[in-house]
Design a protein around this motif. Structure first.
Motif, PDB file in Angstrom:
ATOM      1  N   SER A 160       0.853  -1.183   0.000  1.00  8.51           N
ATOM      2  CA  SER A 160       0.000   0.000   0.000  1.00  8.51           C
ATOM      3  C   SER A 160       0.890   1.233   0.000  1.00  8.51           C
ATOM      4  O   SER A 160       2.052   1.174   0.438  1.00  8.51           O
ATOM      5  CB  SER A 160      -0.896   0.020   1.239  1.00  8.51           C
ATOM      6  OG  SER A 160      -0.137   0.395   2.363  1.00  8.51           O
ATOM      7  N   ARG A 161       0.371   2.364  -0.505  1.00  4.61           N
ATOM      8  CA  ARG A 161       1.203   3.561  -0.557  1.00  4.61           C
ATOM      9  C   ARG A 161       1.617   4.004   0.841  1.00  4.61           C
ATOM     10  O   ARG A 161       2.734   4.444   1.070  1.00  4.61           O
ATOM     11  CB  ARG A 161       0.461   4.685  -1.282  1.00  4.61           C
ATOM     12  CG  ARG A 161       1.455   5.632  -1.922  1.00  4.61           C
ATOM     13  CD  ARG A 161       0.811   6.607  -2.811  1.00  4.61           C
ATOM     14  NE  ARG A 161       0.391   7.764  -2.025  1.00  4.61           N
ATOM     15  CZ  ARG A 161      -0.409   8.697  -2.488  1.00  4.61           C
ATOM     16  NH1 ARG A 161      -0.924   8.575  -3.686  1.00  4.61           N
ATOM     17  NH2 ARG A 161      -0.723   9.720  -1.748  1.00  4.61           N
ATOM     18  N   GLY A 162       0.726   3.879   1.783  1.00  3.15           N
ATOM     19  CA  GLY A 162       1.015   4.280   3.156  1.00  3.15           C
ATOM     20  C   GLY A 162       2.208   3.509   3.712  1.00  3.15           C
ATOM     21  O   GLY A 162       3.126   4.101   4.295  1.00  3.15           O
ATOM     22  N   ASP A 163       2.217   2.178   3.511  1.00  2.37           N
ATOM     23  CA  ASP A 163       3.329   1.375   4.031  1.00  2.37           C
ATOM     24  C   ASP A 163       4.641   1.737   3.340  1.00  2.37           C
ATOM     25  O   ASP A 163       5.691   1.830   3.975  1.00  2.37           O
ATOM     26  CB  ASP A 163       3.035  -0.119   3.828  1.00  2.37           C
ATOM     27  CG  ASP A 163       1.952  -0.606   4.785  1.00  2.37           C
ATOM     28  OD1 ASP A 163       1.650   0.155   5.739  1.00  2.37           O
ATOM     29  OD2 ASP A 163       1.419  -1.704   4.564  1.00  2.37           O
ATOM     30  N   LEU A 164       4.560   1.926   2.005  1.00  2.00           N
ATOM     31  CA  LEU A 164       5.772   2.303   1.269  1.00  2.00           C
ATOM     32  C   LEU A 164       6.299   3.644   1.749  1.00  2.00           C
ATOM     33  O   LEU A 164       7.506   3.828   1.925  1.00  2.00           O
ATOM     34  CB  LEU A 164       5.477   2.378  -0.230  1.00  2.00           C
ATOM     35  CG  LEU A 164       5.566   1.067  -1.014  1.00  2.00           C
ATOM     36  CD1 LEU A 164       5.230   1.326  -2.477  1.00  2.00           C
ATOM     37  CD2 LEU A 164       6.933   0.423  -0.900  1.00  2.00           C
ATOM     38  N   MET A 165       5.364   4.589   1.974  1.00  2.00           N
ATOM     39  CA  MET A 165       5.765   5.918   2.440  1.00  2.00           C
ATOM     40  C   MET A 165       6.472   5.821   3.786  1.00  2.00           C
ATOM     41  O   MET A 165       7.495   6.452   4.021  1.00  2.00           O
ATOM     42  CB  MET A 165       4.544   6.826   2.607  1.00  2.00           C
ATOM     43  CG  MET A 165       3.900   7.262   1.306  1.00  2.00           C
ATOM     44  SD  MET A 165       4.822   8.586   0.500  1.00  2.00           S
ATOM     45  CE  MET A 165       4.480   9.980   1.597  1.00  2.00           C
TER      46      MET A 165
END
Lengths: 529, 380
Positions: free
Chosen positions: B271-276
């Motif tokens: 997910s983008r949140g985890d990658l961020m």
């Protein structure tokens, strides 16, 4: 012994004011300009290192960022070596070699003027990036240390380009100055002055000049290759393009190691004159000293590898560089022996030049002996790039170089200006310098042994105490040099008149002339018998 | 002694043991170096003492104020004098090439012998300003960077005991094994130095250099980079944790498991949140040294990421291949002849995807897109 016709005096070239200095071809004018330039740059380089020592006073980053720190340490070294020490020696050469060998002037006076006037633009080039950065142009001066090793210097900012051109100008100036000195000594000696009667100062400079002509072009080549790597797509120093990053270090130190002796030979040339004058006894082992100069000069160009022993040389190369470096201690021990034998059973007095000369011998001795230890390739792995090395080369270059220059300044200042300097203040200057110097650099030996790398803007807590002592020493050392400035300026402006033979025991042609010597020195060449 | 008295009397900000010599040696090489050093120091101090005793005697005895008549000699005159002037020269030659020369020869032989009876190999890669440690036999590699917080360096927080000599991932080595160390670099020359190992050797881009260490007792050994390598030169510590053989095996197993889990996660869709989140951590550790925590860079030296054309430009073309000099290309392949290095060999797929995604959506950049670790994997 000598006859000098000094009654006739020539007028100036016709130029007055600024143009007198811009166009002068007179060896004394040019010598004076070199010495003034050198003194000014000594304070510029000193001010930089005061900032550095202030940053290192305590752990943590207090007054500057690492970029500026790197720039200050690199430019400090370049300024001190190329713009303070070398011009000081050249200034003495211009002033004194013609007087000492009975020549009317330097052999190539117009070249002489050029040699000097290349220096101020070089200084400007080297220092300008600091100012440009204030206006948002570039990232400041050369930030790679004075050795500007590739590949770091390939990727660093435009300060490197400025430094490369500064080094080109400085190199041209040095080579031209050297050619002038060689030609002067070869051709303009007074009748009867054979090479084995040449004053040791002239000998020291003659060998220096030959070494400069030999090694400066190598440095010029190396920085030109660097320039090509930076801007013209060559890969001299890039393994990715078939080049060799270590090649730069070989080229640099092929110049850099002889450079140590280039800086020191003129000083070692002055030392025996001073010792002999204040011991009232002739120089001991004149021939041995000349031969020692030659041997050191030759050895110095074949031992450069000891600066790069941690790059991973083959064992055979390590052993060769180790033993050849140790061999330099042999001719050096001859010089020390001769210096001490010169004062042995003399009748010594301890005016400022003598104090500085003796202090130079003792402190340079520490630098030399630690150099002997550094030669061991296995132990060198521990000393290399640590503060041990910083302390070692300041004992050789500050104590051996700058204190020797100061001895020369006090020795010849009355001759140059015609006034005596203040002996009391000069003695203060010596003792402050000697004590503060040791306070600054002795702790750095211990810092290095404990494992503090050089060129770091911030350090681990275990290094705090010694750094604080070292910084305090440095501030006192820096401040004492203001006293030096005061003594010199005061002496130029006036003081008790100096006689022709300023020092009771001084020997040589320069002391047969009035103080200051006439503008055109020898209308009729003296004879040496 | 005097210095010692002064330093004890003054209330220093931080008290530490004053060190007058090398730190306690932990390898045979360091022990040998210490012994050679001590021997040399005694010899040179003895020379210094003798020479300057003679000089000081002369200074006090042969003074004009004592009314001495200066001698006139300029060189050795008699045969006896010639003999006594040659003696110091011969003594010096003996000290150089026998007393110091022979032990030095053996030390050098020992230092250079990196291969005989080596039990294992470690590959160390220096880059601005971190060390990558690789265990080729085990298939493990990781990056080791300074763990000291910026706030301590900027004097906003109290400094810890191991200020500037602490890292996130130390090199872990077993005791009693001869470790052959291979060194190289990705950008400029660095020097790997651990004083207690007696080891200092340059890491040179494009070349392999070797050294070795046989650690005799467990412990944590600290050193620093010794070659000026740019602005972060003072912030590039080396920390080696020496452990017993069983502990080393256990650590290896853990590290392998962790690395396998990370490799597996590259195949997942993140997910983008985890990658961020992952990207932000890495950015602070690795990128902030140049581009700064604010993403503003250092004008003239390190470009800003905030509002950058590269960061706010396309990464992949229509075929899903790298856009040359695009954002992802820069991070993976670097920019030659600058401090921007190729990260594809030092960072994992997840790391690269995280950092790129983070940079595209921080510091006022609002690209709104993301890179999956699986995409990075196929682009390698």
């Amino acid at each position: 012994m000598t006859t000098a016709d000094v009654a006739l005096e020539h007028g100036y070239s016709g130029h007055r004011g600024v143009t007198r200095w811009l166009f002068t071809t007179n060896h004394k004018d040019i010598g004076t300009m070199y010495l003034v330039f050198s003194l000014a740059m000594f304070f510029v380089g000193g001010a930089m290192i005061m900032l550095v020592r202030a940053e290192l006073f305590q752990p943590g980053l207090q007054i500057m960022q690492p970029e500026l720190f790197n720039q200050l340490i690199g430019v400090h070294a370049l300024v001190m070596i190329f713009m303070a020490l070398m011009p000081a020696a050249t200034g003495f050469a211009n002033w004194m070699i013609p007087l000492m060998i009975g020549a009317p002037d330097m052999a190539l006076p117009r070249l002489n003027n050029w040699s000097f006037w290349l220096l101020p633009p070089a200084a400007l080039l080297l220092l300008m990036p600091f100012a440009l950065a204030l206006f948002g142009i570039g990232s400041g001066a050369i930030g790679t240390g004075w050795t500007f090793y590739a590949p770091l210097s390939v990727q660093d900012g435009m300060g490197i380009d400025f430094a490369i051109f500064a080094i080109h100008l400085l190199g041209i100036s040095s080579v031209m100055g050297s050619i002038n000195i060689i030609v002067t000594i070869f051709n303009l000696r007074a009748p009867g002055m054979t090479f084995m009667k040449l004053p040791l100062f002239a000998w020291g400079w003659l060998i220096t000049a030959f070494m400069l002509v030999a090694v400066i072009p190598v440095l010029a080549g190396a920085v030109t290759m660097l320039l090509a790597d930076r801007h013209f797509g060559t890969h001299f120093f890039s393994a990715a393009g078939g080049g060799d990053p270590i090649l730069f270090q070989h080229l640099f130190w092929f110049f850099g190691h002889p450079e140590v002796y280039i800086v020191l030979f003129p000083v070692w040339g002055v030392t025996p004159h001073i010792l002999s004058a204040f011991a009232r006894k002739p120089i001991y082992g004149y021939r041995a000293q000349v031969y020692a100069f030659w041997v050191i000069g030759v050895l110095s160009v074949v031992v450069w590898g000891h600066h790069i022993m941690t790059t991973g040389m083959p064992t055979g190369a390590l052993l060769y560089f180790m033993y050849s470096t140790m061999a330099i201690s042999l001719p050096l021990s001859v010089l020390f022996f001769c210096w001490i034998a010169t004062i042995w059973r003399g009748a010594m007095t301890f005016e400022a030049p003598m104090l500085f000369a003796l202090g130079m011998i003792v402190l340079f001795g520490i630098g030399g002996l630690t150099g002997l230890v550094l030669a061991d390739a296995a132990a060198d792995a521990q000393y290399h790039h640590s503060y041990f090395v910083v302390a070692h080369f300041h004992y050789t270059l500050f104590a051996g170089g700058i204190m020797g220059v100061m001895a020369g300044v006090y020795y010849w200042l009355p001759k140059m200006t015609g006034h005596m300097y203040s002996e009391k203040l000069a003695q203060w200057h010596f003792w402050l310098t000697a004590v503060a110097f040791n306070l600054t650099f002795m702790p750095q030996f211990f810092l290095g042994l404990a494992g503090m790398p050089r060129r770091i803007p911030d350090y681990a807590l275990q290094f705090s105490e010694f750094n604080m002592i070292s910084s305090i020493g440095a501030f006192v050392l820096g401040a004492s040099q203001l006293l030096f400035l005061y003594v010199v300026v005061k002496c130029i402006r006036g003081g008790p008149p100096a006689p022709a033979k300023v020092w009771e025991g001084a020997q040589g042609l320069e002391w047969t002339l009035p103080s200051p010597p006439p503008y055109h020195t020898f209308q009729v060449q003296p004879r040496v018998e | 002694m005097l210095l010692g008295a002064i330093t004890t009397a003054i209330p220093w900000p931080v008290r530490a043991e004053l060190a007058w010599n090398f730190p306690a040696p932990a390898t045979p090489l360091a022990l040998d170096t210490l012994q050679v050093h001590n021997k040399f120091m005694v010899i040179t101090l003895a020379i210094f003492a003798v020479v300057f005793a003679i000089m000081i005697y002369s200074i006090f005895t042969h003074r004009k104020s004592r009314g001495v008549e200066p001698a006139k000699f300029t060189g050795p005159g008699t045969a006896a004098q010639v003999f006594w002037t040659t003696v110091p020269f011969v003594i010096f030659a003996g000290i150089d090439f026998i007393l110091m020369g022979i032990p030095a020869f053996h030390s050098v032989q020992m230092m250079q012998d990196t291969r005989t009876d080596a039990d294992m190999v470690i590959k160390i890669t220096g880059s601005q300003w971190k060390w990558q440690y690789e265990y080729p036999d085990q298939g493990i590699k990781f990056v080791s960077t300074l763990a000291t917080p910026q706030a301590q360096i900027a004097n906003r927080e109290k400094k810890d005991e191991h200020y500037l000599l602490e890292v996130d991932n130390p090199l872990v080595l077993p005791v009693g094994k001869k470790v052959r160390i291979l060194l190289t670099s990705t950008d400029v020359i660095h020097t790997w130095w651990v004083p207690q190992f007696g080891v200092k050797r340059d890491a040179i881009p494009g070349f392999i250099r070797e050294t070795w260490a046989l650690i005799e007792r467990p412990g944590i050994y600290r050193g620093q980079c010794a070659e000026l390598c740019g602005r972060g030169h003072g912030f590039m510590p080396v920390v080696v944790q020496a452990v017993s053989e069983p502990d080393y095996r256990q650590w290896l197993a853990q590290k392998k498991a962790g690395q396998a889990a990370q490799a597996a996660s590259a195949g997942h869709v993140w997910s983008r949140g985890d990658l961020m989140k992952h990207g932000e951590e890495l950015y602070e550790k690795i990128c902030a040294a140049c581009h700064q925590a604010s993403g503003q860079g250092v004008p003239g030296a390190f470009p800003a990421l905030a509002g950058s054309k590269i960061v706010n430009g396309p990464m992949l073309d229509a075929k899903g291949l790298l856009v040359k000099d695009g954002h992802l290309d820069r991070v993976m392949n670097g920019k030659p002849a600058t401090a921007m290095q190729a990260f594809k060999n030092t960072l994992s797929d997840v790391d690269i995807a995280g950092v790129v995604t983070f940079e595209r959506n921080s510091f006022g950049n609002h690209m709104g897109d993301m890179v999956q670790p699986s995409q990075v994997k196929t682009l390698r």
